[in-house]
Design an enzyme around this catalytic site. Sequence first.
Site, short mmCIF file in Angstrom:
data_model
loop_
_atom_site.label_atom_id
_atom_site.label_comp_id
_atom_site.label_asym_id
_atom_site.label_seq_id
_atom_site.Cartn_x
_atom_site.Cartn_y
_atom_site.Cartn_z
N GLU A 39 9.19 21.90 -4.61
CA GLU A 39 9.33 22.36 -5.99
C GLU A 39 8.22 23.35 -6.32
OE1 GLU A 39 9.48 19.39 -9.09
OE2 GLU A 39 10.34 17.91 -7.72
N GLU A 58 17.80 22.07 -18.49
CA GLU A 58 18.42 20.74 -18.61
C GLU A 58 18.03 20.12 -19.95
OE1 GLU A 58 18.22 18.48 -14.70
OE2 GLU A 58 16.90 20.18 -14.26
N LYS A 65 16.41 16.32 -20.51
CA LYS A 65 15.17 15.86 -19.90
C LYS A 65 14.17 15.48 -20.98
CE LYS A 65 13.92 17.24 -15.94
NZ LYS A 65 13.39 17.96 -14.77
N GLU A 70 9.71 21.22 -20.04
CA GLU A 70 10.45 20.42 -19.05
C GLU A 70 11.93 20.76 -19.05
OE1 GLU A 70 10.64 17.51 -16.05
OE2 GLU A 70 8.89 18.31 -17.08
#
Length: 475
Positions: A268, A322, A325, A331
């Site tokens: 990541e 997203e 999250k 985030e």
Amino acid sequence: MATPSRHGRRVLGAAAVMICIFLVAVAPVATAIGVNYGTKGDNLPPPATVAAFLANRTLIDRVKLFDNNPDIVRAFAGTGISVMVTAANGDIPRLATKEGAAAWVAANVAPYYPATEISLVAVGNEIMDTGDQSLIGNLVPAMHALKAALDAAGYRRIRVSTPSSLGILVDSQPPSATRFRDGWDVAVFAPMLEFLRKTGSPLVVNAYPYFGYNGDTLPYALARPNNPGVLDGGTGITYRSMFQAQLDSVYSAMKKLGFEDVEILVGETGWPTKAMDGQVGVSPAEAAEYVRYLIGEVGSGSGTPLMPKRTFETYIFALFNEDLKPGPVAERNFGMFQPDFTPMYDVGIMKEAVKTAPTPAVPAAAHDSNATAPTQGNGSSSATASARPSEDGSTDKTPEEAGGGEAPSSPKSEPAVGNSSEAAPKGDNDDGGNSGKTKPEEGGAAQPPASEASRSTFPVSWVLAMALPLVVLHV
């Protein structure tokens, strides 16, 4: 038609060679760049649509999943895109047994492979950060058992590893001084690295310059040209890329255990397009800048100061924004694409010209790399880090929230490898485990510049149209 003379054939051959050289010179460079495909959103497209989009409209040829969702794994069958799947944290004790590992392979690999090119099975996600001794103690045995089960089933090409945050390291400044945490070095990482070396699998690390920067070190985190960099007094090397410094820190820790030859894979890394209001260095422009640097860095094959000419398979975090999250706004905004596939920025990974997502205007100060980051409660200047609930409902605290300006000595705090006082992330975990990222918050946005890669590719037909007359003239 008359047969060309010997001189003509030589000229023709030379011209053909020149054409080939030119084509190679202008062709896009293949890079080991993939993307993390998370699914914590209520507005995400179906897996089959995602797989078709990546295969047909982008240059991305590998994805990393945070689980082993059968619908997603099946969707990539026949696409030519390799897939890294993840066994859930909670499965690890069972995977440490021969029967449990065999059952997992039968249920999660056999139905899909080789139609879906499963390249690696990740055993959990950032297990060392969980502090769960049952998971930590069973991690390496589970890796052994799972690899044995894969080999027994005839899937010998599938690698096995486990992603770790940079919290596995101590003394992260300078890179040459870094080592694995005391206790974990001998009990966990020495046997893990021995396994990885024996099986030809990589050590997977999650490296985020974003979590190690502040207002003063933004140019270093983004690897901007002519940034002053950070000197490693142990080697005399001045690092002008925090990403390279992070990788060399991992290398130094491995070398101290005698395993510097083991491959490193970046599971990541990324940069958000939105975070805390007023936070310096967060917008689509900076996200594009970092990802563009990353693609060029990984694709160059130049390696790092301590690992020259090495290549690093790297997965950008993340494919989509997203919206479900938890935690800081950032985030939910690491995505390269909106759920409707509109790119958040252009870094040259699309197969055709694209329009990026519209972004609101922001004050000029938001992009001033010399400005300071928001001031914390302790008066320090750093990128803001907020507590994020873990998947099991617990909360990871930042150093400030823990009661002071210094990072706690617990193994759950991750050092920021770079010139920063900010705590680094805990890593993503979409597999239902109990690890979470600690991330800064919201900021403005600006339209990124056009991708350099998109301006430097020449059509083959154009090249041939120019080169063929030269061949004719010499024949």
